[in-house]
Design a protein around this motif. Structure first.
Motif, PDB file in Angstrom:
ATOM      1  N   LYS A   1      22.425  72.694  23.641  1.00 13.33           N
ATOM      2  CA  LYS A   1      22.177  74.064  24.093  1.00 13.33           C
ATOM      3  C   LYS A   1      23.473  74.741  24.521  1.00 13.33           C
ATOM      4  O   LYS A   1      23.748  75.879  24.117  1.00 13.33           O
ATOM      5  N   HIS A   2      24.287  74.058  25.334  1.00 14.96           N
ATOM      6  CA  HIS A   2      25.565  74.635  25.755  1.00 14.96           C
ATOM      7  C   HIS A   2      26.499  74.837  24.557  1.00 14.96           C
ATOM      8  O   HIS A   2      27.193  75.851  24.457  1.00 14.96           O
ATOM      9  N   THR A   3      26.512  73.874  23.662  1.00 14.37           N
ATOM     10  CA  THR A   3      27.380  73.976  22.487  1.00 14.37           C
ATOM     11  C   THR A   3      26.948  75.129  21.592  1.00 14.37           C
ATOM     12  O   THR A   3      27.791  75.879  21.071  1.00 14.37           O
ATOM     13  N   PHE A   4      25.646  75.283  21.417  1.00 13.10           N
ATOM     14  CA  PHE A   4      25.134  76.369  20.597  1.00 13.10           C
ATOM     15  C   PHE A   4      25.528  77.731  21.175  1.00 13.10           C
ATOM     16  O   PHE A   4      26.040  78.599  20.462  1.00 13.10           O
ATOM     17  N   GLU A   5      25.300  77.911  22.468  1.00  9.20           N
ATOM     18  CA  GLU A   5      25.572  79.209  23.080  1.00  9.20           C
ATOM     19  C   GLU A   5      27.067  79.551  23.054  1.00  9.20           C
ATOM     20  O   GLU A   5      27.452  80.671  22.729  1.00  9.20           O
TER      21      GLU A   5
END
Length: 212
Positions: free
Chosen positions: A190-194
């Motif tokens: 999730k953090h990597t995607f955002e």
């Protein structure tokens, strides 16, 4: 069809065979083949069902390119994580990654998504060349991130193993590794995607500014 969809949401598609479906449904494999076609046909059928769900959940286009891109890509991210069984397949196979094999009169929802992304960039004032590059980069990014989540390849999923390995050596030997390891092992999909989505869209905005 319902059983096939349920399997595709939780298991790798490589493990879903016509013989297995026949066994679990209590019918001969030839009957599965008759109604659903070949294994490739089944793959496209499942993908189109997932992409239909994506199309239905994605908001209408607002005409603001960045807001529309973020909304559609976030929904694509959530959809691919739900359909875990096909995510790794899409990362490894070329067939049906973009467009689907549908019968006459049926809607190719892969084409629907592709068209929406094209309209987002077109409305935003991008050239066709920059739009194509942006779409291609975004799909590589999306596929990589969701596959890492499904297969538990993100650093956060291997936190203790990674930290233990780095911390067994003196800081003076690998100062760069020790400097990053704590933050690195906190990274999840999730953090990597955002953060990755923000970086990519910022870069595309610079392309857009240069072409106006």
């Amino acid at each position: 069809m319902k059983h096939l969809i349920a399997l595709a949401q939780r298991e790798p598609f490589s493990e879903i065979t016509i013989a297995r479906l026949g066994r679990e449904l209590g019918v001969v494999p030839s009957l599965i083949h008759y109604f659903l076609g070949s294994r490739d046909d089944m793959m496209s059928l499942v993908l189109n069902h997932a992409l239909k769900e994506l199309a239905e959940l994605s908001p209408p286009l607002s005409g603001v390119w960045r807001a529309d891109a973020e909304a559609h890509l976030r929904q694509a991210y959530e959809t691919l994580l739900k359909w875990r069984g096909i995510t790794s397949y899409m990362a490894e196979q070329n067939k049906y990654r973009i467009f689907q094999n549908v019968s006459p009169g049926e809607v190719d929802f892969g084409l629907v998504f592709y068209d929406r992304m094209g309209r987002i960039f077109q409305t935003g004032g991008f050239t066709s060349e920059d739009s194509a590059r942006a779409y291609h980069l975004l799909m590589h990014f999306l596929t990589s991130i969701t596959r890492a989540d499904v297969l538990k390849l993100e650093p956060a999923a291997q936190r203790e193993t990674l930290r233990t390995h780095v911390e067994q050596f003196p800081v003076s030997d690998y100062p760069g590794a020790r400097f990053m390891i704590e933050a690195f092992t906190n990274l999840d999909s999730k953090h990597t995607f955002e953060s990755g989505l923000t970086l990519l869209l910022d870069g595309f905005e610079r392309w857009r500014a240069q072409s106006i």
